[in-house]
Motif scaffolding. Structure first.
Motif, short mmCIF file in Angstrom:
data_model
loop_
_atom_site.label_atom_id
_atom_site.label_comp_id
_atom_site.label_asym_id
_atom_site.label_seq_id
_atom_site.Cartn_x
_atom_site.Cartn_y
_atom_site.Cartn_z
N MET A 1 3.15 12.36 -13.84
CA MET A 1 2.37 13.15 -14.81
C MET A 1 3.20 14.35 -15.29
N HIS A 2 3.37 14.50 -16.58
CA HIS A 2 4.14 15.65 -17.08
C HIS A 2 3.23 16.85 -17.27
N LYS A 3 3.82 17.99 -16.99
CA LYS A 3 3.08 19.24 -17.07
C LYS A 3 2.73 19.58 -18.53
N ASN A 4 1.50 19.99 -18.78
CA ASN A 4 1.07 20.39 -20.11
C ASN A 4 1.03 21.93 -20.11
N LEU A 5 2.19 22.53 -20.31
CA LEU A 5 2.36 23.97 -20.03
C LEU A 5 1.70 24.86 -21.07
N ARG A 6 0.90 25.77 -20.58
CA ARG A 6 0.29 26.78 -21.44
C ARG A 6 1.25 27.96 -21.53
N VAL A 7 1.61 28.36 -22.74
CA VAL A 7 2.51 29.51 -22.89
C VAL A 7 1.84 30.58 -23.75
N VAL A 8 2.55 31.69 -23.93
CA VAL A 8 2.01 32.78 -24.73
C VAL A 8 2.06 32.39 -26.21
N PRO A 9 0.92 32.38 -26.90
CA PRO A 9 0.92 31.87 -28.27
C PRO A 9 1.60 32.78 -29.30
N ARG A 10 1.63 34.10 -29.02
CA ARG A 10 2.20 35.00 -30.02
C ARG A 10 3.12 36.03 -29.37
N PHE A 11 4.30 36.20 -30.02
CA PHE A 11 5.14 37.31 -29.55
C PHE A 11 5.84 37.97 -30.71
N VAL A 12 6.13 39.25 -30.51
CA VAL A 12 6.94 40.00 -31.46
C VAL A 12 8.16 40.41 -30.67
N TYR A 13 9.34 40.31 -31.27
CA TYR A 13 10.55 40.76 -30.59
C TYR A 13 11.35 41.66 -31.52
N GLY A 14 11.88 42.74 -30.99
CA GLY A 14 12.79 43.56 -31.77
C GLY A 14 12.58 45.04 -31.52
N ARG A 15 13.66 45.79 -31.72
CA ARG A 15 13.57 47.24 -31.53
C ARG A 15 12.55 47.84 -32.49
N GLY A 16 11.68 48.66 -31.97
CA GLY A 16 10.68 49.32 -32.81
C GLY A 16 9.41 48.50 -32.98
N SER A 17 9.40 47.28 -32.46
CA SER A 17 8.22 46.42 -32.71
C SER A 17 6.95 46.97 -32.05
N PHE A 18 7.11 47.86 -31.07
CA PHE A 18 5.93 48.45 -30.43
C PHE A 18 5.04 49.16 -31.44
N SER A 19 5.66 49.69 -32.51
CA SER A 19 4.87 50.43 -33.50
C SER A 19 3.90 49.51 -34.27
N GLN A 20 4.06 48.21 -34.12
CA GLN A 20 3.13 47.27 -34.78
C GLN A 20 1.88 47.00 -33.95
N LEU A 21 1.83 47.59 -32.75
CA LEU A 21 0.75 47.21 -31.83
C LEU A 21 -0.65 47.45 -32.42
N ASP A 22 -0.84 48.60 -33.04
CA ASP A 22 -2.17 48.92 -33.57
C ASP A 22 -2.63 47.85 -34.57
N GLU A 23 -1.70 47.49 -35.43
CA GLU A 23 -2.01 46.48 -36.44
C GLU A 23 -2.31 45.12 -35.78
N ILE A 24 -1.53 44.79 -34.78
CA ILE A 24 -1.74 43.52 -34.08
C ILE A 24 -3.13 43.49 -33.44
N LEU A 25 -3.51 44.62 -32.83
CA LEU A 25 -4.78 44.65 -32.11
C LEU A 25 -5.98 44.74 -33.05
N SER A 26 -5.72 45.24 -34.27
CA SER A 26 -6.87 45.47 -35.17
C SER A 26 -7.64 44.17 -35.40
N GLY A 27 -6.93 43.06 -35.41
CA GLY A 27 -7.59 41.78 -35.61
C GLY A 27 -8.49 41.40 -34.44
#
Ligand code: NAD
Ligand code: ZN
Length: 357
Positions: A1-27
């Motif tokens: 039986m092969h593993k049906n792996l659940r992973v993180v559906p969304r990620f942001v990568y890059g310097r300064g990307s933390f400043s997008q958090l508010d916008e990401i959470l607003s949804g």
């Protein structure tokens, strides 16, 4: 039986990307009166990050302390605190910190919607109900906790994760700027956790092309950081990717001898995961010769000293406790040594390895 792996559906990568958090959470914010919970490593309490959290009125900010790595009782305590704060569920929970804080966040998110204590869910696929929305923001790289389907906890009788499809984050924000301020030693030990994830994955019996590709790249990035000549900023960008890739690699394979023995050590002595792994790995030349040799070169090049003599004054009962914890982790041993692992890793052999640490 092969593993049906659940992973993180969304990620942001890059310097300064933390400043997008508010916008990401607003949804994710629902109607008025709803709130988010922030669990933030208290190392940041008096640092610039504290002033950058996108807090809205009603949000709950909890500074978490990770002087000791996460325990099930601490998860229960934090869950209770959130329940006391409001009789409605938060819209989500956001964790900022190293592997310990990320694991606390995932565990609390699960416990908010599942009855009982965190200790009831240590094991594989014991969680019944989906967790609340959760986002993870690493400020230290290596563990892969940002991407894994586990949250490692020390409970009353064992050190074992809550492994489940409800454990992974819904969103992660990978911003290398946030790694500023980590000490050289801590940075090295946590990064070596990542290197060891790769070594155990690649050399295990569960290895496959998918896990191998991620492990190879992840180890290569660690090698460039600790044996190459690159500046700290670029190095941090690489470590953040290495950590994520290492987590994906073990997600589709498994860890091995080092992690099993290291869990025993930290259960008894409270040794932190990164440094504990390094102490153990240093003794595992018979299992991972090439990687242990490279690990020692990375230590030397970065002038890292390992603590010695951790098991020198331990009693026979202490040894039994560590060995019980280590040998209870059957999937790790099966990956490392195959189906006959019990005849290969006897209690005597495990004791002999511990005696050298
Ligand atoms: P950690 O989270 O325990 O943090 C180590 C130290 O670094 C702490 O003192 C913390 O305050 C500090 N720190 C964190 N970010 C910092 C920053 N930006 N600046 C300065 N200091 C900072 O360390 P870790 O090695 O990331 O995590 C270890 C934990 O992760 C263990 O509990 C281990 O069991 C767990 N883990 C989980 C997984 C998983 O898949 N869930 C995998 C491996 C390890
Ligand atoms: Zn690890």
């Amino acid at each position: 039986m092969h593993k049906n792996l659940r992973v993180v559906p969304r990620f942001v990568y890059g310097r300064g990307s933390f400043s997008q958090l508010d916008e990401i959470l607003s949804g994710q914010r629902t109607e008025s009166g709803s709130f988010f919970v922030y669990l933030v490593d208290d190392v940041h309490e008096h640092r610039p990050l504290a002033g950058r959290l996108p807090l809205h009125a009603g949000d709950l900010l909890i500074w978490v302390n990770v002087d000791h790595e996460p325990k099930t009782v601490y998860v229960d305590e934090l869950t209770e605190r959130i329940r006391q704060y409001s009789n409605r569920q938060p819209d989500g929970i956001i964790g900022l910190g190293g592997g310990s804080t990320l694991d606390l966040t995932k565990a609390v998110a699960v416990l908010l919607t599942n009855p009982g204590s965190a200790a009831d869910y240590q094991g594989w696929d014991l969680v019944k109900y989906p967790a609340v929305y959760k986002a993870g923001i690493p400020t230290l790289s290596g563990t892969g906790a940002e991407v894994s389907r586990t949250t490692v906890l020390t409970g009353p009788t064992r050190k074992l994760g809550i492994n489940s499809d409800f454990t992974p984050f819904d969103q992660i924000v990978l911003d290398p700027d946030l790694l500023d301020g980590v000490s050289d030693e801590q940075r090295f030990f946590t990064a070596m956790d990542c290197y060891i994830h790769g070594a155990e994955s690649i050399n295990g019996t569960f290895i496959n092309e998918f896990a191998q590709a991620y492990a190879e790249k992840s180890m290569d990035l660690c090698r460039t950081v600790f044996l190459g000549e690159i500046d700290r900023d670029l190095a941090d960008e690489k470590l953040m990717v290495a950590s994520y890739f290492g987590g994906l690699s073990i997600g589709y394979s498994q860890v091995g001898v080092c992690h099993a023995l290291s869990y025993g050590l930290s259960f008894l002595l409270g040794t932190h995961h990164g440094v504990g792994n390094c102490v153990v790995f240093d003794q595992l030349g018979e299992f991972y010769p090439k990687e242990v040799d490279e690990f020692r070169r990375m230590m030397e090049a970065n002038r890292i000293e390992l603590p010695r003599g951790l098991c020198r004054d331990l009693s026979d009962t202490d040894f039994d406790t560590m060995i019980d914890v280590a040998l209870s982790l059957a999937p790790l041993w099966e990956n490392a040594l195959g189906p006959d692992w019990k005849s290969i890793m006897t209690r005597e052999r495990a004791a002999a390895l511990y005696r050298r640490m």
